[in-house]
Motif scaffolding. Structure first.
Motif, PDB file in Angstrom:
ATOM      1  N   ALA A 171      30.921  28.958  31.941  1.00 56.94           N
ATOM      2  CA  ALA A 171      31.458  30.316  31.849  1.00 56.94           C
ATOM      3  C   ALA A 171      32.984  30.320  31.744  1.00 56.94           C
ATOM      4  N   GLY A 172      33.585  29.170  31.991  1.00 61.49           N
ATOM      5  CA  GLY A 172      35.038  29.079  31.935  1.00 61.49           C
ATOM      6  C   GLY A 172      35.736  29.521  33.198  1.00 61.49           C
ATOM      7  N   SER A 173      34.968  29.752  34.253  1.00 63.11           N
ATOM      8  CA  SER A 173      35.580  30.188  35.516  1.00 63.11           C
ATOM      9  C   SER A 173      35.899  29.017  36.440  1.00 63.11           C
ATOM     10  N   ARG A 174      35.474  27.831  36.076  1.00 70.65           N
ATOM     11  CA  ARG A 174      35.786  26.617  36.842  1.00 70.65           C
ATOM     12  C   ARG A 174      36.264  25.558  35.869  1.00 70.65           C
ATOM     13  N   GLN A 175      37.461  25.033  36.089  1.00 66.98           N
ATOM     14  CA  GLN A 175      38.024  24.025  35.214  1.00 66.98           C
ATOM     15  C   GLN A 175      37.799  22.634  35.798  1.00 66.98           C
ATOM     16  N   LEU A 176      37.782  21.649  34.929  1.00 68.27           N
ATOM     17  CA  LEU A 176      37.608  20.258  35.325  1.00 68.27           C
ATOM     18  C   LEU A 176      38.906  19.491  35.104  1.00 68.27           C
ATOM     19  N   THR A 177      39.103  18.461  35.901  1.00 66.24           N
ATOM     20  CA  THR A 177      40.203  17.541  35.645  1.00 66.24           C
ATOM     21  C   THR A 177      39.795  16.644  34.478  1.00 66.24           C
ATOM     22  N   ILE A 178      40.723  15.867  33.966  1.00 69.08           N
ATOM     23  CA  ILE A 178      40.398  14.972  32.854  1.00 69.08           C
ATOM     24  C   ILE A 178      39.325  13.964  33.270  1.00 69.08           C
ATOM     25  N   GLY A 179      39.408  13.448  34.481  1.00 69.02           N
ATOM     26  CA  GLY A 179      38.395  12.501  34.949  1.00 69.02           C
ATOM     27  C   GLY A 179      37.021  13.135  35.041  1.00 69.02           C
ATOM     28  N   GLN A 180      36.977  14.345  35.559  1.00 68.51           N
ATOM     29  CA  GLN A 180      35.709  15.058  35.633  1.00 68.51           C
ATOM     30  C   GLN A 180      35.179  15.364  34.246  1.00 68.51           C
ATOM     31  N   ALA A 181      36.065  15.786  33.348  1.00 67.77           N
ATOM     32  CA  ALA A 181      35.647  16.088  31.973  1.00 67.77           C
ATOM     33  C   ALA A 181      35.016  14.866  31.319  1.00 67.77           C
ATOM     34  N   MET A 182      35.645  13.709  31.483  1.00 64.71           N
ATOM     35  CA  MET A 182      35.103  12.482  30.890  1.00 64.71           C
ATOM     36  C   MET A 182      33.741  12.141  31.506  1.00 64.71           C
ATOM     37  N   PHE A 183      33.614  12.311  32.815  1.00 68.61           N
ATOM     38  CA  PHE A 183      32.352  12.049  33.504  1.00 68.61           C
ATOM     39  C   PHE A 183      31.251  12.968  32.963  1.00 68.61           C
ATOM     40  N   TRP A 184      31.572  14.245  32.793  1.00 69.44           N
ATOM     41  CA  TRP A 184      30.591  15.203  32.280  1.00 69.44           C
ATOM     42  C   TRP A 184      30.197  14.861  30.855  1.00 69.44           C
ATOM     43  N   LEU A 185      31.184  14.546  30.023  1.00 72.96           N
ATOM     44  CA  LEU A 185      30.881  14.220  28.628  1.00 72.96           C
ATOM     45  C   LEU A 185      30.033  12.962  28.527  1.00 72.96           C
ATOM     46  N   GLN A 186      30.303  11.982  29.363  1.00 76.48           N
ATOM     47  CA  GLN A 186      29.468  10.780  29.365  1.00 76.48           C
ATOM     48  C   GLN A 186      28.066  11.100  29.871  1.00 76.48           C
ATOM     49  N   GLY A 187      27.957  12.010  30.830  1.00 76.25           N
ATOM     50  CA  GLY A 187      26.647  12.459  31.308  1.00 76.25           C
ATOM     51  C   GLY A 187      25.859  13.185  30.234  1.00 76.25           C
ATOM     52  N   LEU A 188      26.576  13.722  29.266  1.00 77.07           N
ATOM     53  CA  LEU A 188      25.937  14.406  28.141  1.00 77.07           C
ATOM     54  C   LEU A 188      25.688  13.470  26.966  1.00 77.07           C
ATOM     55  N   GLY A 189      25.915  12.183  27.170  1.00 74.22           N
ATOM     56  CA  GLY A 189      25.555  11.191  26.168  1.00 74.22           C
ATOM     57  C   GLY A 189      26.684  10.688  25.292  1.00 74.22           C
ATOM     58  N   LEU A 190      27.902  11.157  25.495  1.00 69.00           N
ATOM     59  CA  LEU A 190      29.020  10.671  24.695  1.00 69.00           C
ATOM     60  C   LEU A 190      29.552   9.383  25.306  1.00 69.00           C
ATOM     61  N   ASP A 191      29.858   8.406  24.457  1.00 66.06           N
ATOM     62  CA  ASP A 191      30.505   7.204  24.976  1.00 66.06           C
ATOM     63  C   ASP A 191      31.979   7.528  25.199  1.00 66.06           C
ATOM     64  N   CYS A 192      32.709   6.598  25.771  1.00 63.50           N
ATOM     65  CA  CYS A 192      34.108   6.837  26.128  1.00 63.50           C
ATOM     66  C   CYS A 192      34.943   7.215  24.904  1.00 63.50           C
ATOM     67  N   GLU A 193      34.723   6.535  23.790  1.00 59.93           N
ATOM     68  CA  GLU A 193      35.494   6.818  22.578  1.00 59.93           C
ATOM     69  C   GLU A 193      35.206   8.223  22.053  1.00 59.93           C
ATOM     70  N   ALA A 194      33.937   8.604  22.011  1.00 63.23           N
ATOM     71  CA  ALA A 194      33.567   9.933  21.518  1.00 63.23           C
ATOM     72  C   ALA A 194      34.076  11.025  22.453  1.00 63.23           C
ATOM     73  N   ALA A 195      33.985  10.776  23.752  1.00 62.67           N
ATOM     74  CA  ALA A 195      34.473  11.750  24.730  1.00 62.67           C
ATOM     75  C   ALA A 195      35.983  11.921  24.591  1.00 62.67           C
ATOM     76  N   SER A 196      36.704  10.816  24.464  1.00 56.38           N
ATOM     77  CA  SER A 196      38.160  10.868  24.302  1.00 56.38           C
ATOM     78  C   SER A 196      38.540  11.601  23.024  1.00 56.38           C
ATOM     79  N   SER A 197      37.825  11.340  21.949  1.00 58.26           N
ATOM     80  CA  SER A 197      38.095  12.004  20.678  1.00 58.26           C
ATOM     81  C   SER A 197      37.856  13.508  20.776  1.00 58.26           C
ATOM     82  N   LEU A 198      36.795  13.890  21.452  1.00 62.34           N
ATOM     83  CA  LEU A 198      36.498  15.311  21.618  1.00 62.34           C
ATOM     84  C   LEU A 198      37.603  15.994  22.411  1.00 62.34           C
ATOM     85  N   VAL A 199      38.005  15.400  23.526  1.00 61.85           N
ATOM     86  CA  VAL A 199      39.071  15.987  24.344  1.00 61.85           C
ATOM     87  C   VAL A 199      40.357  16.093  23.527  1.00 61.85           C
ATOM     88  N   ALA A 200      40.701  15.045  22.789  1.00 62.15           N
ATOM     89  CA  ALA A 200      41.919  15.065  21.972  1.00 62.15           C
ATOM     90  C   ALA A 200      41.845  16.150  20.900  1.00 62.15           C
TER      91      ALA A 200
END
Length: 100
Positions: free
Chosen positions: A48-77
């Motif tokens: 909903a956008g009412s809770r923000q994540l830190t970069i570490g949390q964001a990477m953890f969530w993206l990896q939990g959703l199946g993205l590898d580190c490179e794909a997660a980093s690319s998405l964030v960038a």
């Protein structure tokens, strides 16, 4: 028209991506919460956008959703480039796995 606080546009873009990735993975909010070891209400607040994540949390969530580190980093960038300033919470220190 009021302008968004710096980083808010990125927060909202990230929230949309999390939801899209979750739905594409065929996961419910409860299923993602179980995968991440967090409460379903946290998944709801992030999406909903009412809770923000830190970069570490964001990477953890993206990896939990199946993205590898490179794909997660690319998405964030990509989101950062297209949506401006980083959210204020992005670089906060993490002392534990946030499950609030």
């Amino acid at each position: 028209m009021t302008s968004m606080q710096p980083g808010r546009k990125l927060d909202l873009a990230f929230s949309r991506e999390i939801r899209k990735l979750r739905e594409n993975a065929g996961l419910s909010q409860t299923g993602l919460a179980a995968e991440l070891g967090v409460d379903q209400s946290l998944v709801s607040r992030v999406e909903a956008g009412s809770r923000q994540l830190t970069i570490g949390q964001a990477m953890f969530w993206l990896q939990g959703l199946g993205l590898d580190c490179e794909a997660a980093s690319s998405l964030v960038a990509r989101l950062w480039v297209h949506n401006g300033a980083r959210p204020s919470s992005f670089w906060k220190s993490e002392t534990h796995h946030d499950s609030e």
